[in-house]
Design a protein around this motif. Structure first.
Motif, short mmCIF file in Angstrom:
data_model
loop_
_atom_site.label_atom_id
_atom_site.label_comp_id
_atom_site.label_asym_id
_atom_site.label_seq_id
_atom_site.Cartn_x
_atom_site.Cartn_y
_atom_site.Cartn_z
N LYS A 62 81.08 -17.00 6.50
CA LYS A 62 82.34 -16.60 5.89
C LYS A 62 83.04 -15.54 6.73
CE LYS A 62 82.73 -16.35 1.41
NZ LYS A 62 82.52 -16.07 -0.01
N SER A 63 82.18 -14.69 7.35
CA SER A 63 82.77 -13.61 8.14
C SER A 63 83.54 -14.15 9.32
CB SER A 63 81.67 -12.69 8.65
OG SER A 63 81.00 -12.14 7.58
N THR A 64 83.00 -15.26 9.88
CA THR A 64 83.71 -15.80 11.04
C THR A 64 85.12 -16.22 10.61
OG1 THR A 64 82.81 -17.98 10.59
CG2 THR A 64 81.66 -16.64 12.21
N MET A 65 85.22 -16.45 9.33
CA MET A 65 86.55 -16.79 8.83
C MET A 65 87.27 -15.53 8.37
SD MET A 65 85.62 -20.18 6.68
CE MET A 65 84.34 -19.47 5.72
N SER A 66 86.52 -14.43 8.30
CA SER A 66 87.14 -13.23 7.76
C SER A 66 87.83 -12.43 8.85
CB SER A 66 86.09 -12.36 7.08
OG SER A 66 85.37 -11.67 8.06
N SER A 189 95.02 -18.01 11.95
CA SER A 189 93.58 -17.93 11.64
C SER A 189 93.35 -17.28 10.28
CB SER A 189 92.90 -17.14 12.75
OG SER A 189 91.57 -16.94 12.42
N ASN A 192 94.19 -19.67 7.52
CA ASN A 192 93.10 -20.65 7.33
C ASN A 192 91.90 -20.02 6.64
OD1 ASN A 192 94.34 -22.87 8.34
ND2 ASN A 192 93.70 -22.49 10.45
N SER A 193 91.53 -18.84 7.17
CA SER A 193 90.35 -18.15 6.62
C SER A 193 90.53 -17.89 5.14
CB SER A 193 90.15 -16.81 7.33
OG SER A 193 89.91 -17.04 8.68
N THR A 194 91.69 -17.41 4.79
CA THR A 194 91.94 -17.08 3.39
C THR A 194 91.80 -18.31 2.52
OG1 THR A 194 93.55 -15.49 4.22
CG2 THR A 194 93.59 -15.94 1.87
N TYR A 197 88.01 -19.32 2.58
CA TYR A 197 87.27 -18.26 1.89
C TYR A 197 87.36 -18.43 0.39
CZ TYR A 197 85.35 -13.55 1.49
OH TYR A 197 84.55 -12.49 1.23
#
Lengths: 513, 194
Positions: A62-66, A189, A192-194, A197
């Motif tokens: 998840k962090s990689t998306m954070s 990014s 997308n992450s949000t 997530y």
């Protein structure tokens, strides 16, 4: 006490042995059970570690998306002086300086933006930490709504046009373009992450973990208020557990199913909070093994006690048999000795013939028997001739030897049913049951001849011996044996008188013939 | 009274400045006449260890911006210290490209990935963190992955090397900035060395 020990030492030792083996069996059971429990605890802890590692991994994913991960990576990899993600209210949500996360961002320039005196998305120049920087507050929007502001600053101490804010150097303008491009990429990014997530769910993750793992029944995360915040069993989310529900690792039962419960405190969560991880695993294998161990211990103890009892029984019966045999042997010995004593009391020590007492007893008995059954019976009395002279000539030892040898010779002529005894001195009496006077006379003659047949050998000396015999037999007028004996004695006297070495039948018997 | 004291102080200041000025000229002349200065890191580690470490590519200079990510207080503190302005003393002078001077006025001069020139490597000018501790890339890697310190060729875990690093520049000729080495050394353990 000593008596008791002497008597019961073997049973006591066997009982002690049985109890010792039983104790060892139960001790072994206890140790094995604790080992099993320890193993189960270790297994559970391993599972928890595995889960926390998996959760870390989950968080990592998840962090990689954070944004935080993005900011850390960008700060480390690129020539960027400051990089923050600020919420619209000014709170720093992510920063390259982790210590300032959660604080409110306060600088003059930012204050101007908050106050509406300056607009977002424009580069500006200022000094931060004694370093001249070019910075920008870049807005991040989703569907037109401002969700955050990126604060990005680059070190421009090596640019010559520092300070000329109105007409920056061409290279600085190029740098601004690069930064703007980077910010746009970051914006995409973050968007997308949000989105991702918001779609990922730790409950699903744990639920899937439980489904794929063996023996795990439930994994839950409990906050400090005792509320389940995440659980593999989604119906449990939100449930309140009292703190007393979290004892140390414990075996319990839920709906009849054995459960092992482990609570791991202080499991770090991605949002920085620490929660308790509640793990429920299936304890049925442990219970089965524990029951097997108990059964083994019980059977070992039972076998040990039975074994001790059987040995005790065997020893007991062996002792009884030995005691009985010994008793029988002693009884036999006593009987034998008694018989010997009896014989000794009835026999003559010198010749081995019956003594006078027993002889009289037997004469009485035989007389009564013959009288009752109207059988024949004869008695003869043998007296060695000139025995006094023999004693005088050869000594008493010579006399004794004569008596011994003559006794043997007389005995050898008799039948097994005849009865021979030493009446006294050199007189020998023979009772002949079921014997007529004629038969008795024949026997007496044989004896007389045998006595005189050869001299008695006494050392180197030979002693010529003869004997005189008087015979009498039972007749109806006899009232007791003494009368028969007396008649035989009278006949003996006649034999002596008529020259010795002869047989004389009582005249009463002769008359009858 | 105050005037007297003020005058005495002013006089002393002039005397000191004059002495320093003249002294600097003399020291620079002596320095230029001396044999080439050895790279501090090499002299501390020894040639073989130095070659192994630098040749491995594990140790690269990263610049103090990266140190600032975790040690912001030290970054700010050192900005107020002479070390972070070491290049200022020579960059406008005729010695700005003199290797004998750059060895101690820039970070990692003469070392692979270290300072080359103001044009090529302006971010490694002055004596930064890595000037004394050696290249920071390995430390950065450890700190990022294992979340702990260490990984320097001349870290605080090796004070013997660190002190030699200090002394390799603060030689008998140039150590005017302190009189007691140990107290100066201890002072630099703090973010703001005062």
């Amino acid at each position: 006490m000593i008596q008791f020990w002497k008597k019961y030492n073997i049973p006591v030792l066997l009982v002690v042995l049985g109890l010792s083996i039983s104790s060892m069996a139960f001790y072994n059971y206890h140790v094995q059970k604790n080992l099993l429990l320890e193993q189960m605890k270790n297994d559970a802890e391993d599972i928890v570690r595995s889960i926390t590692a998996a959760m870390d991994r989950f968080h990592d994913i998840k962090s990689t998306m954070s944004v935080q991960k993005l900011i850390s990576d960008v700060s480390l990899g690129l020539e960027i002086f400051e990089f923050r993600y600020i919420e619209p209210n000014g709170t720093i949500r992510n920063s390259m300086f982790k210590e300032e996360i959660g604080q409110v961002y306060e600088t003059d320039q930012f204050d101007r933006i908050i106050d509406g005196n300056s607009s977002l998305g424009k580069f500006f120049f200022e000094t931060r930490d004694y370093v001249p920087v070019m910075a920008i507050f870049y807005p991040i929007k989703i569907n037109g709504e401002l969700i955050g502001i990126i604060d990005l600053a680059v070190d421009i101490s090596d640019y010559k046009a520092v300070g000329n804010k109105q007409t920056p150097d061409v290279s600085l303008l190029r740098r601004q373009t690069d930064i703007t491009n980077l910010l746009k990429a970051i914006e995409g990014s973050i968007n997308n992450s949000t989105l991702i997530y918001s779609k990922t769910d730790l409950n699903d993750f744990l639920s899937h973990y439980v489904e794929t793992a063996k023996n795990i029944i439930q994994i839950s995360l409990v906050n400090h208020q005792g509320k389940i915040v995440v659980s593999s069993n989604k119906t449990m989310v939100g449930a309140n557990l009292r703190h007393a529900d979290f004892p140390p690792p414990i075996l319990t039962e839920v709906d009849g199913q054995p459960i092992y419960r482990l609570v791991m405190p202080n499991v770090a969560m991605i949002d920085g909070s620490n929660e308790e991880l509640l793990l429920l695993t299936d304890a049925a294998p442990y219970v089965r093994n524990e029951q097997r161990l108990l059964a083994t211990a019980l059977s070992t103890a039972g076998i040990a006690i039975l074994f001790a009892l059987f040995i005790a029984r065997a020893i007991y019966f062996s002792a009884i048999n030995r005691s009985r045999d010994e008793k029988e042997r002693l009884e036999g010995l006593v009987k034998e000795r008694t018989h010997e004593i009896e014989l000794l009391s009835k026999t003559d020590a010198l010749t081995g013939l019956w003594n006078r007492g027993h002889l009289e007893e037997m004469m009485e008995r035989e007389f009564k028997r013959a009288r009752r059954y109207q059988h024949d019976m004869a008695i003869f009395v043998i007296d060695l001739d000139h025995f006094k002279k023999i004693n005088d000539t050869y000594g008493h030892l010579g006399g004794d030897e004569v008596l011994r040898q003559i006794s043997r010779r007389v005995s050898s002529c008799l039948r097994t049913t005849d009865f021979i005894g030493r009446y006294g001195g050199e007189e020998i009496v023979v009772i002949l049951s079921e014997t007529t006077i004629d038969t008795a006379t024949d026997i007496a003659h044989k004896i007389c001849v045998l006595i005189a047949s050869e001299p008695v050998l006494f050392g180197e000396t030979t002693i010529p011996v003869t004997g005189s015999i008087g015979i009498s037999a039972l007749r109806p007028e006899h009232n007791n044996y003494e009368e028969i004996f007396s008649e035989a004695d009278d006949a003996l006297y006649i034999s002596k008188k008529e020259g010795r070495n002869r047989v004389t039948v009582s005249m009463h018997n002769v008359i009858m013939i | 009274m105050y005037l007297q004291t003020f005058l005495v102080r002013i006089t002393l200041l002039f005397v000191y400045t004059a002495a320093v000025w003249c002294g600097d000229d003399q020291r620079i002349a002596d320095e230029l006449k001396s044999p080439p200065v050895e790279i501090p890191l090499k002299s501390v580690l020894g040639e073989a260890a130095y070659n192994d470490a630098i040749g491995s590519n594990e140790y690269r200079y990263v610049g103090n911006d990266k140190c600032r990510l975790c040690h912001r207080d030290f970054f700010v503190g050192r900005k107020q210290d002479h070390h972070d302005h070491a290049m200022d003393y020579i960059k406008e002078s005729e010695y700005s490209n003199n290797p004998k001077c750059l060895v101690c006025h820039a970070t990692g001069y003469g070392v692979k990935t270290g300072f080359v020139s103001m044009a090529q490597t302006p971010r490694l000018a002055n004596v930064q963190c890595e000037g004394c501790h050696g290249p920071g890339s390995n430390h950065l890697k450890i700190a990022a992955i294992e979340k702990k310190g260490g990984g320097f060729l001349s870290g605080t875990d090796r004070p013997d090397r660190l002190k030699k690093m200090c002394k390799s520049c603060h030689t008998a000729r140039w150590d005017r900035s302190y009189t007691d080495f140990e107290s100066a050394y201890n002072k630099y353990k703090k973010a703001v060395p005062k």
